[in-house]
Design a protein around this motif. Structure first.
Motif, mmCIF file in Angstrom:
data_model
loop_
_atom_site.group_PDB
_atom_site.id
_atom_site.type_symbol
_atom_site.label_atom_id
_atom_site.label_comp_id
_atom_site.label_asym_id
_atom_site.label_seq_id
_atom_site.Cartn_x
_atom_site.Cartn_y
_atom_site.Cartn_z
ATOM 1 N N ASP A 71 0.893 -1.063 0.087
ATOM 2 C CA ASP A 71 0.030 -0.008 -0.002
ATOM 3 C C ASP A 71 0.932 1.383 0.073
ATOM 4 O O ASP A 71 2.102 1.273 0.464
ATOM 5 C CB ASP A 71 -0.766 0.046 1.438
ATOM 6 C CG ASP A 71 -1.838 -1.169 1.040
ATOM 7 O OD1 ASP A 71 -2.414 -1.389 0.329
ATOM 8 O OD2 ASP A 71 -2.378 -1.551 2.521
ATOM 9 N N TYR A 72 0.480 2.215 -0.806
ATOM 10 C CA TYR A 72 1.283 3.559 -0.924
ATOM 11 C C TYR A 72 0.354 4.504 -0.036
ATOM 12 O O TYR A 72 -0.846 4.972 -0.504
ATOM 13 C CB TYR A 72 1.246 3.889 -2.415
ATOM 14 C CG TYR A 72 1.931 2.831 -3.124
ATOM 15 C CD1 TYR A 72 3.593 2.548 -3.029
ATOM 16 C CD2 TYR A 72 1.088 1.863 -3.970
ATOM 17 C CE1 TYR A 72 4.054 1.447 -4.008
ATOM 18 C CE2 TYR A 72 1.948 0.822 -4.579
ATOM 19 C CZ TYR A 72 3.309 0.653 -4.658
ATOM 20 O OH TYR A 72 3.956 -0.263 -5.230
ATOM 21 N N GLN A 73 1.134 5.034 0.756
ATOM 22 C CA GLN A 73 0.649 6.144 1.774
ATOM 23 C C GLN A 73 1.215 7.295 1.958
ATOM 24 O O GLN A 73 2.619 7.436 1.574
ATOM 25 C CB GLN A 73 0.460 5.546 3.300
ATOM 26 C CG GLN A 73 -0.221 4.101 3.292
ATOM 27 C CD GLN A 73 0.004 3.482 4.659
ATOM 28 O OE1 GLN A 73 0.906 3.850 5.468
ATOM 29 N NE2 GLN A 73 -0.763 2.412 4.898
ATOM 30 N N VAL A 74 0.684 8.672 2.123
ATOM 31 C CA VAL A 74 1.306 9.711 2.054
ATOM 32 C C VAL A 74 1.348 10.206 3.451
ATOM 33 O O VAL A 74 2.035 11.299 3.954
ATOM 34 C CB VAL A 74 0.565 10.813 1.494
ATOM 35 C CG1 VAL A 74 0.231 10.334 -0.158
ATOM 36 C CG2 VAL A 74 -0.999 10.968 1.952
ATOM 37 N N GLY A 75 0.935 9.378 4.472
ATOM 38 C CA GLY A 75 0.678 10.125 5.761
ATOM 39 C C GLY A 75 2.009 9.527 6.800
ATOM 40 O O GLY A 75 2.807 8.637 6.385
ATOM 41 N N VAL A 76 2.174 10.189 7.825
ATOM 42 C CA VAL A 76 3.009 9.745 8.943
ATOM 43 C C VAL A 76 2.625 9.810 10.137
ATOM 44 O O VAL A 76 1.481 10.360 10.489
ATOM 45 C CB VAL A 76 4.498 10.758 8.919
ATOM 46 C CG1 VAL A 76 5.187 11.038 7.571
ATOM 47 C CG2 VAL A 76 3.774 12.277 9.233
ATOM 48 N N PRO A 77 2.952 9.114 11.245
ATOM 49 C CA PRO A 77 2.548 9.200 12.675
ATOM 50 C C PRO A 77 2.467 10.532 13.207
ATOM 51 O O PRO A 77 3.411 11.390 12.886
ATOM 52 C CB PRO A 77 3.421 8.261 13.349
ATOM 53 C CG PRO A 77 4.018 7.385 12.351
ATOM 54 C CD PRO A 77 4.234 8.131 11.253
ATOM 55 N N PHE A 78 1.888 11.024 14.148
ATOM 56 C CA PHE A 78 2.074 12.172 14.768
ATOM 57 C C PHE A 78 3.309 12.488 15.411
ATOM 58 O O PHE A 78 3.746 13.774 15.530
ATOM 59 C CB PHE A 78 0.890 12.524 15.944
ATOM 60 C CG PHE A 78 -0.512 12.768 15.467
ATOM 61 C CD1 PHE A 78 -0.812 14.213 14.850
ATOM 62 C CD2 PHE A 78 -1.372 11.907 15.067
ATOM 63 C CE1 PHE A 78 -1.740 14.529 14.447
ATOM 64 C CE2 PHE A 78 -2.866 12.372 14.310
ATOM 65 C CZ PHE A 78 -2.829 13.873 14.088
ATOM 66 N N PRO A 79 3.875 11.653 15.913
ATOM 67 C CA PRO A 79 5.098 11.793 16.663
ATOM 68 C C PRO A 79 6.330 11.868 15.732
ATOM 69 O O PRO A 79 7.625 12.231 15.948
ATOM 70 C CB PRO A 79 5.384 10.824 17.542
ATOM 71 C CG PRO A 79 4.836 9.653 17.063
ATOM 72 C CD PRO A 79 3.434 10.396 16.409
ATOM 73 N N PHE A 80 6.258 11.541 14.368
ATOM 74 C CA PHE A 80 7.231 11.602 13.673
ATOM 75 C C PHE A 80 8.056 12.860 13.294
ATOM 76 O O PHE A 80 9.084 12.988 13.394
ATOM 77 C CB PHE A 80 6.776 11.123 12.147
ATOM 78 C CG PHE A 80 7.701 10.952 10.884
ATOM 79 C CD1 PHE A 80 7.900 9.515 10.626
ATOM 80 C CD2 PHE A 80 7.989 11.808 10.455
ATOM 81 C CE1 PHE A 80 9.013 9.158 9.932
ATOM 82 C CE2 PHE A 80 9.179 11.648 9.069
ATOM 83 C CZ PHE A 80 9.440 10.211 9.140
ATOM 84 N N VAL A 81 7.167 13.950 13.242
ATOM 85 C CA VAL A 81 7.823 15.354 12.823
ATOM 86 C C VAL A 81 8.669 15.931 13.981
ATOM 87 O O VAL A 81 9.749 16.324 13.794
ATOM 88 C CB VAL A 81 6.864 16.294 12.361
ATOM 89 C CG1 VAL A 81 7.444 17.645 12.370
ATOM 90 C CG2 VAL A 81 6.362 15.966 11.066
#
Length: 804
Positions: A71-81
């Motif tokens: 699956d190709y996703q554009v999101g990241v987890p909230f703590p990622f940034v």
């Protein structure tokens, strides 16, 4: 001398009015198509090219690999940034965004009373001040470095501020309420964003405000990936994105060592608009293959128009043989003659381009409706546009005029003055035949592509999705806890309407752009499955409203919270259960809770037909319901009255919110908006290609008939019938069209086979498509040729032989 060439060109146009009209019409239409495609492609290629740091700006995307595929996703987890900022201080800028959908905006006056209510579909973005240091959007008021620092602050674009408060100056310092939960103060005003950006921001809310809307646990949860949460960053000069991708692997291992499925990497800003695998915020991506296809279509149609000119000009050269002979006798050399004939071509092309610009202005409103061009898009008066028009004039003049100029200037004066020139001695009949074949080959490729695209879109419309989507009205409902208590009352009032068959409360329809994927365990497994499950939340009437088909067991019992679960056949196949009945009574573990499987539904499509059916679990969860679905009776005599009543009931139940509703089949059509527009463009361009080809064929047959006037007269005197004469003039050209079909078929099959690869479920390319296109081309060519052939055949032979 140049003025003299224009005078001669003008006289020749008047002397041969019919063929001049054919030339100018063909070239005008060809140039108009090229100009329109230039406008479309130029607009698509201009997306987000105005940012100064665009060459170093990237979005973080991820690939989720599992047993069933990727699956190709554009999101990241909230703590990622936050972790990225800490671990990579060398990054020039890093920011996180969260896109909200269907947000309710309430405008308040100075006393806090409600003045206006609006529903903003996808233009609200939670973000940080760094976002506006990465992307260069101009401001009318406010410091972009400070506006979105504090919680509960918001920046509006000028048009939104004027919509809410009358003028953008009055908006500063005023308050709006978001989703009837949180007051926001307007601290900044942006200029309206250009149409050529993939960031549809009209309302920018400070990112700390998001904590009022999202569970606090999400901000520390590395296992939850939301597509709405995205990360953008600017690499230092000369930094390698490939090297940074490798660093992201170590970064993920450090912060979430249990995650072995996600692979994070950078996506260049320049790729954002053209990558359909990782869609932009606007979901208006266009593949580079589509852009290239449009460019090729424009080039092909322009070539067809130029071929017309070459064929007609070389055939017409017979009539100008004496003129060329006299000029050579009087001292003109070949170079002078080439310049003269190119000058005449330039004059004709100039006329054609002028007509083409007028055509573009006339059809631009229609083109805007079938392309991604903005509604207010106008033909730009820019240096780029002038340069393209000059380039077109030069290219078309050379392509159309150079070969005829060589032919005309190469006549021997003695032969020319003795009228010894024939169609066979002017430029080679085989070349003109080859050009006709090329014309109709290109036309046939476009016709076949159109048939396949239309067939695929028809297949999409008629494909059984595994549930019923007809006459289902979807109405959005508020998310706050107070409104949740009113949902059952709303449902009961809707169910009492005589025009309503069934009503369901749910998170989203069976096929939707809103899908929730999560890990799970099935049966006695001790570890999570190596693929995610698609969660659908709906009440017990979800199954009957959408007519989902149970193949084993039953629907779960009515409940406000999830107690039982129904799964689809795809999930069972993925976990190795062969028979649906064997799944009944087993458990599925989702979000640390076990649910008994009480039913199995037949597979249904979760998203568009581009994607495979996902393993799915359906359960009741009142807190996540976002819609109410109404199955209307098909024999509803007064649909407008029913819709008015539905809206009235909704407004009485939720007076503080904005009513929003649409039919399910309309939402499903949005999945294929790009392909539908492309199919319409194919239709138009195919028709234009055939039209231009027929113009050239008609003109060429006219010249052949003119050259064979005496031969036709003799044949008629000797007893030839009308069919004999028509066959004499038609058969060679029909053979050329048939050859064009044979050459076009494999090319069209290859191109459309690749286009169909974007669809997981697609129509087969049948032989009948090629047969229909081929027979259609033969029929059109026969009508075109026969019209002139019959005209020559019924002419009085005495007139043809009088000069003998």
């Amino acid at each position: 001398m140049l003025l003299n060439y224009f005078k001669i060109a003008f006289r020749n146009l008047l002397r041969h009015k019919a063929f001049s009209l054919l030339n100018i019409a063909g070239l005008s239409v060809g140039v108009a198509v090229a100009l329109l495609i230039f406008l479309i492609v130029r607009f698509e290629l201009s997306f987000d090219t105005f940012h100064q740091k665009r060459d170093r700006t990237y979005r973080v995307v991820n690939d989720f690999t599992h047993e069933a595929g990727k699956d190709y996703q554009v999101g990241v987890p909230f703590p990622f940034v936050p972790a990225l900022k800490t671990d990579f201080p060398q990054l020039e800028k890093v920011t996180t965004t969260f896109q909200a959908y269907n947000s309710q905006i309430t405008v308040l006056d100075e006393q806090g009373a409600i003045t206006k209510k609006f529903r903003e579909e996808n233009s609200l973005l939670f973000t940080e001040p760094e976002f506006f240091q990465i992307f260069d959007y101009p401001w009318l008021a406010g410091d972009p470095k400070k506006v979105l620092v504090e919680p509960n602050t918001v920046a509006l674009t000028r048009s939104i501020a004027e919509k809410y408060f009358g003028s953008w100056q009055k908006a500063l310092g005023k308050f709006i309420k978001l989703d009837n939960k949180q007051l926001l103060q307007v601290n900044g005003i942006l200029k309206d964003l250009p149409d050529n950006t993939d960031f549809p921001i009209q309302i920018a809310v400070s990112f700390p405000t998001l904590r009022k809307f999202i569970d606090a646990n999400e901000f520390t949860n590395w296992g939850s990936v939301w597509s709405s949460t995205q990360c953008y960053l600017v690499l230092p000069p000369k930094a390698s994105p490939t090297q940074f991708d490798r660093s992201l692997a170590s970064f993920l291992k450090k912060h979430n060592s249990d995650d072995r499925n996600h692979t994070y990497k950078l996506q260049a800003l320049s790729d954002l608009h053209f990558n359909t695998r990782y869609p932009s915020m606007t979901y208006r991506s266009i593949s580079k293959t589509t852009v290239l296809s449009l460019v090729l279509i424009g080039a092909f149609i322009l070539i067809i128009a130029c071929i017309n000119f070459v064929n007609l000009a070389t055939a017409q050269a017979i009539g100008r043989a004496k003129e060329t002979g006299i000029r050579k006798v009087l001292g003109s050399n070949r170079g002078h003659l080439i310049v003269q004939f190119l000058g005449e071509t330039f004059f004709i092309v100039l006329l054609a381009v002028s007509v083409a610009v007028l055509l573009v202005l006339a059809v631009l409103p229609f083109v805007r409706s079938i392309s991604n061009l903005p509604d207010d898009f106008q033909l730009p008066l820019s240096l780029e546009m002038v340069g393209f028009l000059l380039f077109l004039i030069l290219v078309v003049t050379v392509l159309s005029g150079f070969y005829p100029a060589l032919i005309l200037s190469g006549f021997q004066p003695v032969q020319a003055l003795k009228s010894k020139m024939t169609l066979q001695t002017v430029g080679g009949i085989s070349l003109r035949k080859a050009l006709v074949v090329m014309q109709f080959s290109i036309s046939q490729v476009l016709v076949i592509a159109t048939l396949i695209a239309i067939t695929q879109m028809d297949y999409v419309r008629k494909k059984d999705l595994g549930y019923n989507q007809e006459a289902i009205l979807l109405v959005s409902v508020p998310q706050d806890s107070l409104s949740q208590f009113k949902l059952q009352t709303l449902k009961n009032r809707f169910q009492a309407l005589s025009a309503v068959q069934k009503v369901s409360l749910h998170f989203a329809a069976p096929s939707s752009g809103s899908n929730s994927m999560t890990n799970f365990r099935f049966g006695k497994a001790t570890e999570d499955a190596q693929f995610p499950v698609n969660l659908k939340a709906g009440d017990v009437d979800y199954f009957s409203t959408f007519q989902l088909r149970l193949v084993a067991g039953r629907a779960y019992f009515p409940s406000d919270t999830a107690r039982e679960v129904v799964v689809n056949e795809k999930l069972l196949r993925q976990v190795g259960v062969k028979h649906a009945q064997d799944a009944i009574g087993q458990t599925i573990r989702i979000n640390d809770r076990n649910y008994p499987v009480v039913g199995v539904v037949q597979d249904f499509h979760n998203v568009s037909l581009r994607d495979p059916i996902a393993p799915t679990a359906i359960l009741a969860n009142k807190s996540s319901y976002r819609q109410v679905g109404l199955k209307l009776k098909p024999a509803n005599a007064d649909m407008k009255e029913t819709l008015r009543t539905v809206e009235q009931i909704w407004n009485e139940t939720f007076p503080e919110y904005v009513y929003e509703a649409s039919f399910l089949d309309e939402r499903l059509a949005e999945f294929y908006e790009g392909e539908t527009k492309l199919a319409q463009l194919f239709k138009i361009f195919a028709a234009i290609a055939i039209f231009i080809g027929c113009l050239g064929l008609y003109g060429l047959v006219s010249f052949v008939a003119m050259q064979k006037t005496k031969e036709i007269g003799i044949r008629k005197v000797l007893g030839a019938s009308l069919p004999n004469i028509v066959s004499l003039l038609s058969r060679d050209f029909l053979k050329l069209v048939l050859l064009a079909n044979v050459l076009a078929w494999p090319l069209a099959w290859w191109a459309m086979q690749r286009w169909l690869q974007d669809f997981e479920y697609r129509t087969p390319i049948g032989w009948w498509m090629f047969a229909v296109a081929g027979l259609g081309a033969l029929l059109i060519a026969l009508i075109t040729v026969s019209f002139q052939a019959i005209k020559a055949a019924v002419a009085n032979p005495v007139e043809a032989l009088r000069s003998e």
